[in-house]
Write a protein that holds these residues in place. Structure first.
Motif, PDB file in Angstrom:
ATOM      1  N   SER A 240      29.395  -7.404  99.266  1.00  0.00           N
ATOM      2  CA  SER A 240      30.630  -7.250  98.497  1.00  0.00           C
ATOM      3  C   SER A 240      31.030  -5.787  98.345  1.00  0.00           C
ATOM      4  O   SER A 240      32.187  -5.506  98.027  1.00  0.00           O
ATOM      5  N   VAL A 241      30.102  -4.852  98.517  1.00  0.00           N
ATOM      6  CA  VAL A 241      30.394  -3.418  98.366  1.00  0.00           C
ATOM      7  C   VAL A 241      30.271  -2.742  99.722  1.00  0.00           C
ATOM      8  O   VAL A 241      29.311  -2.979 100.462  1.00  0.00           O
ATOM      9  N   ASN A 242      31.248  -1.910 100.051  1.00  0.00           N
ATOM     10  CA  ASN A 242      31.241  -1.150 101.299  1.00  0.00           C
ATOM     11  C   ASN A 242      30.321   0.066 101.139  1.00  0.00           C
ATOM     12  O   ASN A 242      30.560   0.929 100.296  1.00  0.00           O
ATOM     13  N   PHE A 243      29.250   0.141 101.949  1.00  0.00           N
ATOM     14  CA  PHE A 243      28.301   1.243 101.873  1.00  0.00           C
ATOM     15  C   PHE A 243      28.628   2.358 102.877  1.00  0.00           C
ATOM     16  O   PHE A 243      27.864   3.304 102.993  1.00  0.00           O
ATOM     17  N   ASP A 244      29.738   2.268 103.570  1.00  0.00           N
ATOM     18  CA  ASP A 244      30.150   3.344 104.483  1.00  0.00           C
ATOM     19  C   ASP A 244      30.963   4.361 103.674  1.00  0.00           C
ATOM     20  O   ASP A 244      32.183   4.435 103.774  1.00  0.00           O
TER      21      ASP A 244
ATOM     22  N   ARG B 267      28.055   7.976 111.387  1.00  0.00           N
ATOM     23  CA  ARG B 267      29.384   7.519 111.781  1.00  0.00           C
ATOM     24  C   ARG B 267      29.285   6.329 112.731  1.00  0.00           C
ATOM     25  O   ARG B 267      30.106   5.410 112.701  1.00  0.00           O
ATOM     26  N   ILE B 268      28.272   6.339 113.621  1.00  0.00           N
ATOM     27  CA  ILE B 268      28.141   5.261 114.596  1.00  0.00           C
ATOM     28  C   ILE B 268      27.575   4.003 113.938  1.00  0.00           C
ATOM     29  O   ILE B 268      28.097   2.901 114.103  1.00  0.00           O
ATOM     30  N   TYR B 269      26.480   4.151 113.159  1.00  0.00           N
ATOM     31  CA  TYR B 269      25.806   2.989 112.576  1.00  0.00           C
ATOM     32  C   TYR B 269      26.280   2.688 111.152  1.00  0.00           C
ATOM     33  O   TYR B 269      25.858   1.707 110.572  1.00  0.00           O
ATOM     34  N   THR B 270      27.144   3.541 110.570  1.00  0.00           N
ATOM     35  CA  THR B 270      27.730   3.414 109.240  1.00  0.00           C
ATOM     36  C   THR B 270      26.659   3.528 108.156  1.00  0.00           C
ATOM     37  O   THR B 270      25.487   3.222 108.371  1.00  0.00           O
ATOM     38  N   GLY B 271      27.083   3.978 106.975  1.00  0.00           N
ATOM     39  CA  GLY B 271      26.190   4.094 105.835  1.00  0.00           C
ATOM     40  C   GLY B 271      25.411   5.390 105.842  1.00  0.00           C
ATOM     41  O   GLY B 271      25.105   5.952 106.889  1.00  0.00           O
ATOM     42  N   GLY B 272      25.088   5.899 104.654  1.00  0.00           N
ATOM     43  CA  GLY B 272      24.266   7.095 104.536  1.00  0.00           C
ATOM     44  C   GLY B 272      22.791   6.748 104.582  1.00  0.00           C
ATOM     45  O   GLY B 272      22.346   5.768 103.979  1.00  0.00           O
TER      46      GLY B 272
ATOM     47  N   ALA C  99      16.938  10.214 114.863  1.00  0.00           N
ATOM     48  CA  ALA C  99      17.831  10.239 116.023  1.00  0.00           C
ATOM     49  C   ALA C  99      18.451   8.856 116.142  1.00  0.00           C
ATOM     50  O   ALA C  99      18.198   8.116 117.074  1.00  0.00           O
ATOM     51  N   CYS C 100      19.240   8.509 115.145  1.00  0.00           N
ATOM     52  CA  CYS C 100      19.864   7.188 115.020  1.00  0.00           C
ATOM     53  C   CYS C 100      18.786   6.122 114.840  1.00  0.00           C
ATOM     54  O   CYS C 100      17.948   6.243 113.962  1.00  0.00           O
ATOM     55  N   GLY C 101      18.730   5.096 115.675  1.00  0.00           N
ATOM     56  CA  GLY C 101      17.778   4.011 115.460  1.00  0.00           C
ATOM     57  C   GLY C 101      18.388   2.936 114.585  1.00  0.00           C
ATOM     58  O   GLY C 101      19.501   3.055 114.073  1.00  0.00           O
ATOM     59  N   ASP C 102      17.631   1.845 114.376  1.00  0.00           N
ATOM     60  CA  ASP C 102      18.131   0.680 113.654  1.00  0.00           C
ATOM     61  C   ASP C 102      17.508   0.505 112.274  1.00  0.00           C
ATOM     62  O   ASP C 102      17.685  -0.528 111.651  1.00  0.00           O
ATOM     63  N   THR C 103      16.753   1.480 111.796  1.00  0.00           N
ATOM     64  CA  THR C 103      16.162   1.381 110.463  1.00  0.00           C
ATOM     65  C   THR C 103      17.126   2.013 109.476  1.00  0.00           C
ATOM     66  O   THR C 103      17.070   3.214 109.219  1.00  0.00           O
ATOM     67  N   ASN C 104      18.030   1.213 108.907  1.00  0.00           N
ATOM     68  CA  ASN C 104      19.079   1.719 108.029  1.00  0.00           C
ATOM     69  C   ASN C 104      19.481   0.601 107.071  1.00  0.00           C
ATOM     70  O   ASN C 104      20.239  -0.293 107.434  1.00  0.00           O
ATOM     71  N   LEU C 105      18.967   0.657 105.840  1.00  0.00           N
ATOM     72  CA  LEU C 105      19.268  -0.376 104.853  1.00  0.00           C
ATOM     73  C   LEU C 105      20.633  -0.195 104.219  1.00  0.00           C
ATOM     74  O   LEU C 105      21.052  -1.040 103.420  1.00  0.00           O
ATOM     75  N   ASN C 106      21.331   0.892 104.529  1.00  0.00           N
ATOM     76  CA  ASN C 106      22.678   1.105 104.008  1.00  0.00           C
ATOM     77  C   ASN C 106      23.739   0.881 105.077  1.00  0.00           C
ATOM     78  O   ASN C 106      24.885   1.295 104.909  1.00  0.00           O
TER      79      ASN C 106
END
Length: 476
Positions: free
Chosen positions: A297-301, A403-408, A413-420
């Motif tokens: 419900s909340v945009n984390f970008d 910017r690519i994967y969105t969220g802070g 080096a990027c990757g997919d470990t991003n809970l935001n």
């Protein structure tokens, strides 16, 4: 016949004459041998020159092949990142299209209802006008009756006249009561009509916004960034009274003081400015919740400023803020608890000893893995600075991971470990269902999709029952 033989003999004589002359002359033979020798050595030089040129050409081709391989690898890497971003944008665009279609259908139904409501409103208004006219007439009659009563009161009033007056009074009273009830009903109907109109207007606005957002995404995907709601106001240093001096440093201290109800409390860690935080008291100790996501419900970008100060809703999804997070970590002996739940209601957790540096170091995080049910996914994030779409602090030289994967997040080096990252809600559409939710990749092969996430902080080592509590379904 003789004429034909003579030219043939002349031609054969001309052909053999030079050969017979040269065969007996030694000078001619020597000259011919020297000429053959010279031509033989000249051919060897040409071969050597040609071999040298071919070697140089081979080396140049080898260098060109090496450079081409490097460029091809870079192109493949960029194509992979582009495919990932394009897939996310296509999923988001398809969801917006579906919601737009649903809103269009709802808008058609509501427009039809609106027409009916307009008709009812017109009828009610006409009835109200009639009632007001009748009320005016009744008031005129009452005034006339009062005048008659005043004139009768000056003379003698018989018993029959008194009964008639009382009956008239009762009728008038009942009429006034009916009129009052009718006016109240009219007011209620008018309030309902206004509510329906507001609801229709809000749905129409939402439909317009979704249509504009869809068109914007199709033309320019990177500009899609709706604003998230803000947190409730925090307490400040100018709060009246002396209650500020007795604020607890965190939710663990509140739990030790006897608080057992989960909710929003005012805390003041490490002598910082007081602020509000959500305390989860459902375990055998209190934890201060830093992040919670459960429905998208909340945009984390969000921008750096929003991630630094916090955003969201304590009753739903929120990010507490880097300033508060760093203040909690500065107390020392802090444990970072990450709790996850997938779409099959399976729960997992991870715990780290951690510390966060201040804003001058872009909130660099330091992690030491303590325990968990998943392979350590944050191992290559320790020592990383925090990054957002408007402040690139990651280790990737060519791209802004936020910017690519969105969220802070603390990107390496990027990757997919991003809970935001972006939250994709699940819809029952076959195999595509597995690609929705919050993507979490902890290794080369293991990839997870989670529905709920909660990041919290507590002090000291938790009791041994912490793991079992998270496995048994502690609510996020």
């Amino acid at each position: 016949m003789r004429i034909m033989i003579i030219p043939v003999v002349l031609v054969l004589s001309a052909a053999f004459l030079p050969a017979l002359c040269g065969k007996g002359d030694p000078t001619v033979v020597q000259a011919r041998a020297s000429a053959e020798t010279r031509s033989h050595f000249a051919a060897l030089d040409d071969v050597r020159l040609l071999a040298s040129g071919l070697l140089q050409l081979g080396q140049s081709l080898r260098e060109f092949v090496q450079r081409t391989k490097g460029q091809i690898n870079d192109i493949f890497q960029k194509l992979n990142i582009f495919d990932h971003s394009f897939y996310q944008l296509s999923v988001l665009a398809s969801e917006i299209k579906e919601e737009g279609e649903e809103l269009k259908k709802t808008a058609v139904v509501l427009k039809a209802n609106n027409e009916e409501i307009k008709g009812l409103s017109f009828e009610i208004n006409s009835k109200v006008d009639n009632i007001l006219q009748e009320k005016t007439q009744l008031q005129n009659k009452v005034e006339g009756l009062e005048m008659k009563l005043s004139s009768l009161s000056q003379g003698l009033v018989t018993t029959e006249q008194a009964v008639e007056i009382n009956s008239l009074r009762a009728v008038i009273h009942s009429q006034e009561t009916s009129i009052t009830e009718l006016l109240n009903a009219v007011r209620d109907q008018s309030d309902q009509i206004n509510y329906q109109r507001d609801k229709i207007r809000n749905l129409e606005d939402k439909l317009t916004v979704n249509r504009l957002a869809q068109e914007t995404i199709e033309r320019m995907p990177e500009t899609f960034n709706p604003e998230a709601p803000t947190l409730s106001p925090f307490l400040n240093s100018n709060s009246a009274g002396n209650t500020e001096m007795h604020l607890s440093s965190d939710c663990s201290e509140l739990f030790n003081r006897g608080e057992r109800a989960s909710g929003v409390y005012a805390i003041r860690p490490n002598g910082s400015e007081p602020f509000m935080a959500f305390c989860d008291m459902s375990r055998e100790f209190g934890v201060t919740v830093v992040q919670r996501r459960k429905d998208g419900s909340v945009n984390f970008d969000q921008t750096w400023e929003k991630y630094e100060n916090g955003f969201g809703d304590f009753q739903g999804e929120f990010w507490l803020g880097l300033k508060k997070f760093q203040a909690l970590a500065a107390q020392g002996a802090s444990v970072l608890h990450i709790q996850l739940e997938d779409w099959k209601q399976s729960k997992h957790f991870m715990e780290y000893r951690f510390n966060i540096e201040g804003p001058e170091s872009n909130y660099t995080i330091h992690l030491t893995h303590l325990s968990g049910e998943l392979p350590d996914p944050m191992g290559n994030h320790t020592g990383m600075m925090f990054s957002t779409k408007d402040r690139d602090n990651d280790n990737h030289q060519d791209f802004n991971c936020a910017r690519i994967y969105t969220g802070g997040w603390w990107f390496n080096a990027c990757g997919d470990t991003n809970l935001n990252g972006r939250y994709f809600p699940v819809r029952p559409k076959g195999r595509s269902e597995r690609r929705r939710g919050i993507q979490w990749k902890s290794g080369r092969k293991a990839s997870y999709t989670f529905k709920l996430t909660e990041i919290s902080v507590h002090r000291g080592t938790p009791p041994p029952s912490t793991s079992s509590a998270s496995e048994s379904g502690v609510p996020l």
